[in-house]
Write an enzyme that holds these catalytic residues in place. Structure first.
Site, PDB file in Angstrom:
ATOM      1  CB  CYS A   1     -29.990 -28.494  -7.597  1.00 11.79           C
ATOM      2  SG  CYS A   1     -28.453 -28.043  -6.556  1.00 11.79           S
TER       3      CYS A   1
ATOM      4  CB  CYS B   1     -16.399 -24.860  -4.592  1.00 13.41           C
ATOM      5  SG  CYS B   1     -16.916 -23.489  -3.566  1.00 13.41           S
TER       6      CYS B   1
ATOM      7  CB  CYS C   1     -17.912 -25.687   3.221  1.00 10.11           C
ATOM      8  SG  CYS C   1     -18.377 -23.803   2.555  1.00 10.11           S
TER       9      CYS C   1
ATOM     10  CB  CYS D   1     -27.705 -30.991   0.236  1.00 15.73           C
ATOM     11  SG  CYS D   1     -27.104 -29.247   0.084  1.00 15.73           S
TER      12      CYS D   1
ATOM     13  CB  CYS E   1     -19.517 -28.851   1.048  1.00 18.67           C
ATOM     14  SG  CYS E   1     -19.632 -28.742  -0.791  1.00 18.67           S
TER      15      CYS E   1
ATOM     16  CD  GLU F   1     -22.400 -34.803  -9.534  1.00 18.24           C
ATOM     17  OE1 GLU F   1     -21.661 -36.053  -9.620  1.00 18.24           O
ATOM     18  OE2 GLU F   1     -22.917 -34.503  -8.419  1.00 18.24           O
TER      19      GLU F   1
HETATM   20  S1  SF4 Z   1     -21.063 -25.504   0.515  1.00 17.60           S
HETATM   21 FE1  SF4 Z   1     -19.474 -26.489  -0.965  1.00 17.60          FE
HETATM   22  S2  SF4 Z   1     -20.058 -25.701  -2.903  1.00 17.60           S
HETATM   23 FE2  SF4 Z   1     -21.017 -24.372  -1.367  1.00 17.60          FE
HETATM   24  S3  SF4 Z   1     -19.533 -22.631  -1.065  1.00 17.60           S
HETATM   25 FE3  SF4 Z   1     -19.035 -24.283   0.371  1.00 17.60          FE
HETATM   26  S4  SF4 Z   1     -17.416 -25.698  -0.512  1.00 17.60           S
HETATM   27 FE4  SF4 Z   1     -18.404 -24.224  -2.035  1.00 17.60          FE
END
Ligand code: SF4
Length: 378
Positions: free
Chosen positions: A104, A111, A115, A344, A118, A91
């Protein structure tokens, strides 16, 4: 299979043209056609000799991203979903403001960092994007927007590498893409208008300082290691003290710049006054090493699998005041594109959880720190 010229920075394109027996300045002409004019058809490039256009047609192509969908928010934010093959989608989000247009960009499909707050992290990791796949998001968006908005001049003034993925875990493909953004023959963006956001890959922060010291944003999200270990698992490898030392070293390459610390406000988890006081103490300690910073407090965008909720705005303002009273520049991010899931942490795409990471995170939630309240949404 011919070469996609979006994979090259100017140095790479020059080497490619030399292989074709062409002079270096031809690469500059070609680069300007592609990035400044958005051309993909060599026949359009009328100031290139016909013989060169024929050579290019036989050995190269300019392939932008495949659009799956485009959504426009009522606030003007635009989100594109791009197909990058094998079931992977990424995206890209355009955020218009009165004085700037920010794009962005994603650096990976999925990923690996995981996190907790996220939604991309919940999706798991599929693969690194190529340089061409990274820069083609800017190439496509810039030229689409000029047409869409009926403008001749540049629309995108800022780029943030804050989409899907940890950019510093895709370093070799990232750096040439950054160079295209900065190149006067490319997009000509100033170093301060291109931001790499990292969860804290310390050795790569040091390399970026040497190779391409653009603006740096660090996803901090916690004032101490026990909490950050839980929210940003990479912290177990590169704890806060090491990370902040790397940030201070980064500033020797970009001495007049601030490091931006991103701090996602999670209700009852990291948003209490004592967390703000701990942050103030932490920043004072590292200011001695030359670290200058600002904080960006981000209202959390809830998604069902996270088990987390957004801090109340009054709590965010109390937190911000503690930082500001200590002399730390602090902003609260305005949420954009909520109605199209472009805000975000919401950039997960329409893809499956490939790695079972949701289950792992659910298990992690059970083991969340003693004494820290976690509001679990059912
Ligand atoms: S915030 Fe999301 S995209 Fe960014 S490093 Fe952490 S898991 Fe990965």
């Amino acid at each position: 299979m011919t070469n996609n010229l979006l994979d090259y920075d100017l140095e790479g394109l020059t080497a490619f043209c030399e292989q074709l027996g062409e002079k270096r300045f031809r690469a500059t002409q070609l680069f300007r056609w592609i990035h400044q004019k958005g051309a993909a058809d060599f026949e359009q490039m009328t100031d290139l000799a016909k013989s060169l256009r024929e050579k290019l047609a036989g050995s190269a192509h300019v392939q932008g991203p495949t659009v799956v969908s485009r959504h426009e928010s009522t606030d003007g934010t635009i989100k594109w979903l791009f197909d990058v093959g094998a079931g992977d989608v990424i995206e890209t989000v355009f955020i218009p403001e009165a004085d700037r247009g920010t794009l962005c960009i994603s650096s990976q499909a999925g990923c690996a960092v995981g996190c907790r707050f996220c939604s991309t992290g919940h999706q798991g990791f599929s693969r690194n994007l190529t340089t061409g796949e990274i820069i083609s998001q800017l190439w496509f968006a810039e030229h689409f927007l000029r047409q869409h908005l009926g403008r001749d001049e540049r629309v995108i003034s800022n780029v943030v590498m804050m989409g899907m993925g940890e950019p510093l875990q895709n370093y070799s493909q990232l750096v040439p893409a950054l160079k295209v953004m900065l190149d006067d023959h490319g997009y000509g963006l100033s170093r301060r208008r291109v931001t790499v956001s990292t969860s804290g890959v310390v050795p790569m922060i040091d390399r970026l300082a040497k190779d391409c010291p653009v603006a740096l944003a660090v996803s901090l999200h916690a004032p101490q290691d026990t909490l950050r270990d839980n929210l940003v698992p990479l912290n177990k490898k590169y704890p806060i003290a090491e990370l902040l030392q790397a940030c201070a070293r980064y500033q020797t390459a970009a001495p007049r710049d601030f490091i931006t610390f991103e701090y996602c406000m999670l209700d009852g988890v990291n948003d209490q006054p004592e967390h703000a006081a701990q942050l103030v103490a932490l920043m004072k300690t590292h200011a001695i090493n030359g670290l200058s910073c600002k904080f960006n407090l981000i209202p959390f965008n809830p998604f069902p699998a996270s088990g987390l909720t957004r801090s109340d705005m009054s709590q965010v303002m109390v937190f911000a005041k503690i930082l500001m009273d200590a002399g730390i520049v602090t902003t609260v991010r305005k949420t954009r594109g909520d109605d199209i899931d472009a805000a975000c942490g919401q950039l997960a795409g329409d893809v499956q959880d490939r790695t079972g990471v949701d289950q792992r995170m659910a298990a992690q939630r059970q083991g969340m720190l003693g004494g820290i309240k976690v509001v679990v949404k059912v």
